[in-house]
Design a protein around this motif. Structure first.
Motif, PDB file in Angstrom:
ATOM      1  N   GLY A  53      -6.654  -0.946  -5.135  1.00 59.27           N
ATOM      2  CA  GLY A  53      -6.321   0.154  -4.240  1.00 59.27           C
ATOM      3  C   GLY A  53      -6.504   1.535  -4.828  1.00 59.27           C
ATOM      4  N   GLU A  54      -7.439   1.687  -5.764  1.00 59.83           N
ATOM      5  CA  GLU A  54      -7.628   2.968  -6.424  1.00 59.83           C
ATOM      6  C   GLU A  54      -8.624   3.877  -5.705  1.00 59.83           C
ATOM      7  OE1 GLU A  54      -8.737   2.206 -10.433  1.00 59.83           O
ATOM      8  OE2 GLU A  54      -7.035   0.874 -10.829  1.00 59.83           O
ATOM      9  N   LEU A  55      -9.177   3.411  -4.592  1.00 55.77           N
ATOM     10  CA  LEU A  55     -10.175   4.191  -3.871  1.00 55.77           C
ATOM     11  C   LEU A  55      -9.593   4.708  -2.563  1.00 55.77           C
ATOM     12  CD1 LEU A  55     -13.278   1.855  -4.331  1.00 55.77           C
ATOM     13  CD2 LEU A  55     -12.691   3.872  -5.670  1.00 55.77           C
ATOM     14  N   LEU A  56     -10.088   5.838  -2.120  1.00 56.93           N
ATOM     15  CA  LEU A  56      -9.687   6.398  -0.841  1.00 56.93           C
ATOM     16  C   LEU A  56     -10.537   5.797   0.279  1.00 56.93           C
ATOM     17  CD1 LEU A  56      -9.375  10.158  -1.902  1.00 56.93           C
ATOM     18  CD2 LEU A  56      -7.540   8.448  -1.720  1.00 56.93           C
ATOM     19  N   LEU A  57     -10.110   6.006   1.502  1.00 54.68           N
ATOM     20  CA  LEU A  57     -10.803   5.410   2.646  1.00 54.68           C
ATOM     21  C   LEU A  57     -12.260   5.836   2.708  1.00 54.68           C
ATOM     22  CD1 LEU A  57     -10.896   3.852   5.312  1.00 54.68           C
ATOM     23  CD2 LEU A  57     -10.001   5.900   6.447  1.00 54.68           C
ATOM     24  N   HIS A  58     -12.522   7.136   2.607  1.00 54.05           N
ATOM     25  CA  HIS A  58     -13.909   7.594   2.724  1.00 54.05           C
ATOM     26  C   HIS A  58     -14.760   7.093   1.557  1.00 54.05           C
ATOM     27  CE1 HIS A  58     -12.451  10.761  -0.050  1.00 54.05           C
ATOM     28  NE2 HIS A  58     -13.715  10.909  -0.378  1.00 54.05           N
ATOM     29  N   GLU A  59     -14.138   6.943   0.377  1.00 54.41           N
ATOM     30  CA  GLU A  59     -14.890   6.416  -0.771  1.00 54.41           C
ATOM     31  C   GLU A  59     -15.299   4.975  -0.521  1.00 54.41           C
ATOM     32  OE1 GLU A  59     -13.143   8.785  -4.641  1.00 54.41           O
ATOM     33  OE2 GLU A  59     -11.908   7.178  -3.780  1.00 54.41           O
TER      34      GLU A  59
ATOM     35  N   LEU B 136     -14.683  -3.691  -0.752  1.00 54.30           N
ATOM     36  CA  LEU B 136     -14.662  -2.335  -0.217  1.00 54.30           C
ATOM     37  C   LEU B 136     -14.418  -2.338   1.291  1.00 54.30           C
ATOM     38  CD1 LEU B 136     -17.694  -0.913  -2.223  1.00 54.30           C
ATOM     39  CD2 LEU B 136     -15.305  -0.221  -2.504  1.00 54.30           C
ATOM     40  N   THR B 137     -15.062  -3.284   1.993  1.00 49.41           N
ATOM     41  CA  THR B 137     -14.850  -3.398   3.438  1.00 49.41           C
ATOM     42  C   THR B 137     -13.398  -3.740   3.744  1.00 49.41           C
ATOM     43  OG1 THR B 137     -17.142  -4.129   3.772  1.00 49.41           O
ATOM     44  CG2 THR B 137     -15.574  -4.603   5.534  1.00 49.41           C
ATOM     45  N   GLY B 138     -12.867  -4.709   2.996  1.00 49.61           N
ATOM     46  CA  GLY B 138     -11.481  -5.099   3.214  1.00 49.61           C
ATOM     47  C   GLY B 138     -10.511  -3.977   2.921  1.00 49.61           C
ATOM     48  N   LEU B 139     -10.782  -3.215   1.863  1.00 53.00           N
ATOM     49  CA  LEU B 139      -9.893  -2.103   1.529  1.00 53.00           C
ATOM     50  C   LEU B 139      -9.920  -1.042   2.628  1.00 53.00           C
ATOM     51  CD1 LEU B 139      -8.026  -0.658  -0.491  1.00 53.00           C
ATOM     52  CD2 LEU B 139     -10.071   0.374  -1.487  1.00 53.00           C
ATOM     53  N   ALA B 140     -11.115  -0.693   3.110  1.00 54.73           N
ATOM     54  CA  ALA B 140     -11.211   0.307   4.185  1.00 54.73           C
ATOM     55  C   ALA B 140     -10.471  -0.171   5.429  1.00 54.73           C
ATOM     56  CB  ALA B 140     -12.684   0.577   4.505  1.00 54.73           C
ATOM     57  N   PHE B 141     -10.655  -1.440   5.777  1.00 54.49           N
ATOM     58  CA  PHE B 141      -9.950  -1.997   6.929  1.00 54.49           C
ATOM     59  C   PHE B 141      -8.440  -1.973   6.697  1.00 54.49           C
ATOM     60  CE2 PHE B 141      -8.078  -5.341   9.463  1.00 54.49           C
ATOM     61  CZ  PHE B 141      -8.765  -5.291  10.664  1.00 54.49           C
ATOM     62  N   GLY B 142      -8.036  -2.325   5.479  1.00 52.52           N
ATOM     63  CA  GLY B 142      -6.612  -2.370   5.169  1.00 52.52           C
ATOM     64  C   GLY B 142      -5.951  -1.013   5.199  1.00 52.52           C
ATOM     65  N   VAL B 143      -6.660  -0.007   4.714  1.00 50.68           N
ATOM     66  CA  VAL B 143      -6.099   1.349   4.752  1.00 50.68           C
ATOM     67  C   VAL B 143      -5.839   1.772   6.190  1.00 50.68           C
ATOM     68  CG1 VAL B 143      -6.604   3.770   4.298  1.00 50.68           C
ATOM     69  CG2 VAL B 143      -7.104   2.056   2.551  1.00 50.68           C
ATOM     70  N   ILE B 144      -6.776   1.461   7.073  1.00 47.46           N
ATOM     71  CA  ILE B 144      -6.609   1.820   8.481  1.00 47.46           C
ATOM     72  C   ILE B 144      -5.486   1.002   9.113  1.00 47.46           C
ATOM     73  CG2 ILE B 144      -7.736   1.826  10.735  1.00 47.46           C
ATOM     74  CD1 ILE B 144     -10.398   2.278   9.256  1.00 47.46           C
ATOM     75  N   ALA B 145      -5.462  -0.305   8.837  1.00 52.14           N
ATOM     76  CA  ALA B 145      -4.456  -1.181   9.445  1.00 52.14           C
ATOM     77  C   ALA B 145      -3.050  -0.811   9.005  1.00 52.14           C
ATOM     78  CB  ALA B 145      -4.760  -2.634   9.105  1.00 52.14           C
TER      79      ALA B 145
ATOM     80  N   GLY C 235      -2.844  -2.674   1.253  1.00 48.69           N
ATOM     81  CA  GLY C 235      -4.272  -2.622   1.499  1.00 48.69           C
ATOM     82  C   GLY C 235      -5.068  -3.503   0.560  1.00 48.69           C
ATOM     83  N   THR C 236      -4.513  -3.759  -0.616  1.00 53.90           N
ATOM     84  CA  THR C 236      -5.230  -4.605  -1.577  1.00 53.90           C
ATOM     85  C   THR C 236      -5.324  -6.047  -1.101  1.00 53.90           C
ATOM     86  OG1 THR C 236      -3.171  -4.953  -2.808  1.00 53.90           O
ATOM     87  CG2 THR C 236      -4.598  -3.155  -3.526  1.00 53.90           C
ATOM     88  N   LEU C 237      -4.387  -6.501  -0.294  1.00 52.53           N
ATOM     89  CA  LEU C 237      -4.471  -7.843   0.270  1.00 52.53           C
ATOM     90  C   LEU C 237      -5.689  -7.946   1.186  1.00 52.53           C
ATOM     91  CD1 LEU C 237      -3.486 -10.656   0.922  1.00 52.53           C
ATOM     92  CD2 LEU C 237      -1.864  -9.670   2.549  1.00 52.53           C
TER      93      LEU C 237
END
Length: 536
Positions: A303-309, A343-352, A363-365
């Motif tokens: 989880g060290e990345l931001l959504l846009h990254e 990366l896809t999962g993290l972006a989805f998780g941040v939004i969810a 989000g890491t899950l």
């Protein structure tokens, strides 16, 4: 079925030896990448390569993959007839059509090319070259002991299992990968030796690298079954679409590269160098695309990345992988699919988690589930990919989330491509394995081995054969049943003349006639033997 080969006791010892050899080859391949990468980029820690490369001069980042691509191009131009790197798809083809054998000389050249690619900025993975290198070892042993049939395929499975296990410290996934992806069956007779070889590969990995996982997760994930589970269903569908986009991008890049090479007359040894220039230019701004990408994957899982990254890195990684594979630089797709999935999962998780903060987990899950979902869809291997995600991370507590995402992504992607990336590659080469033995076994029978000679008992009338030839109904003597059976269906005759066409002024030569009943009998026998092997 098995017609030549060792006794049962000899087979077990040979399988053990192949497991050791393949495991050592996988470890040495990894060390080779590390050594060249350290020399090329000047880093002491290849696991943090992209962070180190960010501090290099722009011309270094640009020139390294160009030089690497030029060396790769020269190797492939010298040692292969088509300039193409051999990988997992060729191993699957060898298991199905060549009694467990692959091309040795081209395979060794491909391993060298892939090692240089992965060391000099190529954006691909090491599992494909390692699997084919293990298959080369198995092929050499099979030729030495004159093994064929079941024995050759089982030894191939042992070699692949050991290589995957030694490469990723994943014994369960290594064994299941060999069965699910390479042999494409779970026969009992193959299970035990493959498991032992996989265990040997793991022992070799742990003796060298220690008993550690590839990725370390900082916290224990939790999942609220009834509330959050639908989100992982949606994630699976998203990952299926992303996986298809990754595969289609690679195929488009391959076709575009072929078009450019054909239309411009570009020497094929320059194709990887041009791909390297494109990768180098991309890496100047985004060094995350360099190499296998474990550093970025780890950042996504923690989880060290931001959504846009995360979103930008997904797009860039897909482009980089397409350039690498389309430019024929070598490497595999498993590691890139892990990175893209995480990366896809993290972006989805941040939004969810932002939408439903009170009922969602971390989000890491989602990154973990996404990693498995994209990789499973690309490989067409939901079982072994699910397990390899667990073994790579050591996190066995979130199995339900990963399984749900993997099942949906695989189901969706398999309908948009020919089941997997590898089987689609083969379909593009007119090797039809995706539909099963009833489709590809026809290609294993030469017409000349089944036809009746003109002087054989119950042979066809020579006059009738020539009448059919004049009507355009015949089959070439070097063809297979795959070309002959449609002629039977269209012509409606019980036999087809087998000829060799001469030049413009030379008349055709009549070899004999292929009878439909003989072709069907050979096909039925092959299907019976295949069924017996897969259920023994």
């Amino acid at each position: 079925m098995k017609t030549h080969g060792p006794t049962q006791i000899q087979f077990w010892f040979i399988a053990l030896a192949i497991g050791i050899a393949a495991g050592l080859a996988a470890v040495l391949f990894r060390f080779g990448i590390y050594a060249i990468q350290t020399t090329a980029y000047g880093t002491d820690d290849v696991l943090t390569l992209h962070s180190f490369a960010a501090g290099l001069a722009w011309y270094q980042i640009l020139l390294i993959p160009i030089c690497g691509g030029l060396v790769v191009g020269l190797i492939l131009d010298r040692f292969t007839d088509d300039g193409r790197v051999r990988s997992v798809a060729d191993v699957i083809e060898g298991a199905a059509l060549s009694e467990g054998r692959v091309e040795v000389r081209r395979g060794l050249a491909s391993a060298a090319a892939s090692m240089i690619t992965l060391s000099t900025g190529g954006s691909s993975g090491r599992e494909g070259p390692v699997v084919h290198l293990a298959a080369v070892i198995s092929t050499g042993i099979c030729r030495w002991i004159n093994a064929n049939g079941i024995t050759g395929r089982d030894l191939l499975g042992c070699a692949v299992a050991a290589a995957v296990s030694a490469s990723f410290n994943a014994p369960i996934a290594g064994a299941l990968f060999a069965l699910e992806v390479i042999l494409r069956h779970f026969a009992v007779h193959a299970f035990a030796p493959i498991v032992i070889a996989s265990a040997v590969g793991t022992v070799i990995n742990r003796l060298v690298f220690g008993d550690v996982t590839e990725f370390v997760l900082p916290v224990q994930n939790a999942l609220g079954f009834y509330v959050e589970l639908p989100a992982f269903l949606i994630l699976g569908l998203v990952c299926g679409i992303v996986a298809v986009a990754l595969m289609k991008a690679i195929f488009w890049a391959e076709d575009f590269g072929n078009f450019v090479e054909r239309e411009t007359g570009l020497p094929r040894y320059l194709r990887p160098a041009i791909a390297g220039a494109l990768l180098g230019a991309l890496a100047i701004g985004w060094p995350h695309i360099i190499g296998v990408g474990y550093e970025t994957t780890s950042a996504a899982l923690t989880g060290e990345l931001l959504l846009h990254e995360a979103i930008v890195f997904v797009i860039l990684k897909v482009i980089a992988v397409a350039i690498t594979m389309g430019g024929r630089m070598g490497g595999g797709v498993f590691s890139p699919s892990l990175m893209v999935g995480a990366l896809t999962g993290l972006a989805f998780g941040v939004i969810a988690t932002a939408i439903f903060p009170t009922v969602s987990g971390s989000g890491t899950l989602y990154a973990l589930a996404g990693m498995g979902a994209v990789a499973a869809a690309v490989l067409g291997a939901p079982i072994s990919t699910t397990l390899i995600v667990f073994e790579l991370t050591g996190d066995w507590q979130t199995g339900l989330a990963v399984m749900v995402a993997v099942s949906l992504s695989t189901a969706l992607a398999s309908r948009l491509v020919d089941r997997s990336f590898f089987l689609t590659q083969l379909e593009r080469r007119n090797v039809h394995l995706a539909a099963g033995p009833q489709a590809y076994l026809l290609a294993t029978f030469k017409v000349s081995t089944i036809m009746r000679d003109m002087d054989a008992p119950n042979a066809a009338s020579e006059e009738a054969c020539w009448d059919l030839v004049r009507d355009g109904i015949y089959v070439d003597g070097n063809a297979t049943l795959e070309q002959a059976m449609p002629i039977f269906e269209g012509a409606g005759h019980r036999f087809i003349p087998v000829v060799t066409l001469g030049g413009e002024d030379a008349p055709p030569e009549l070899w004999g006639a292929l009878f439909q009943v003989d072709a069907l009998r050979a096909m039925n026998r092959a299907l019976s033997e295949t069924a017996a092997e897969e259920h023994s």
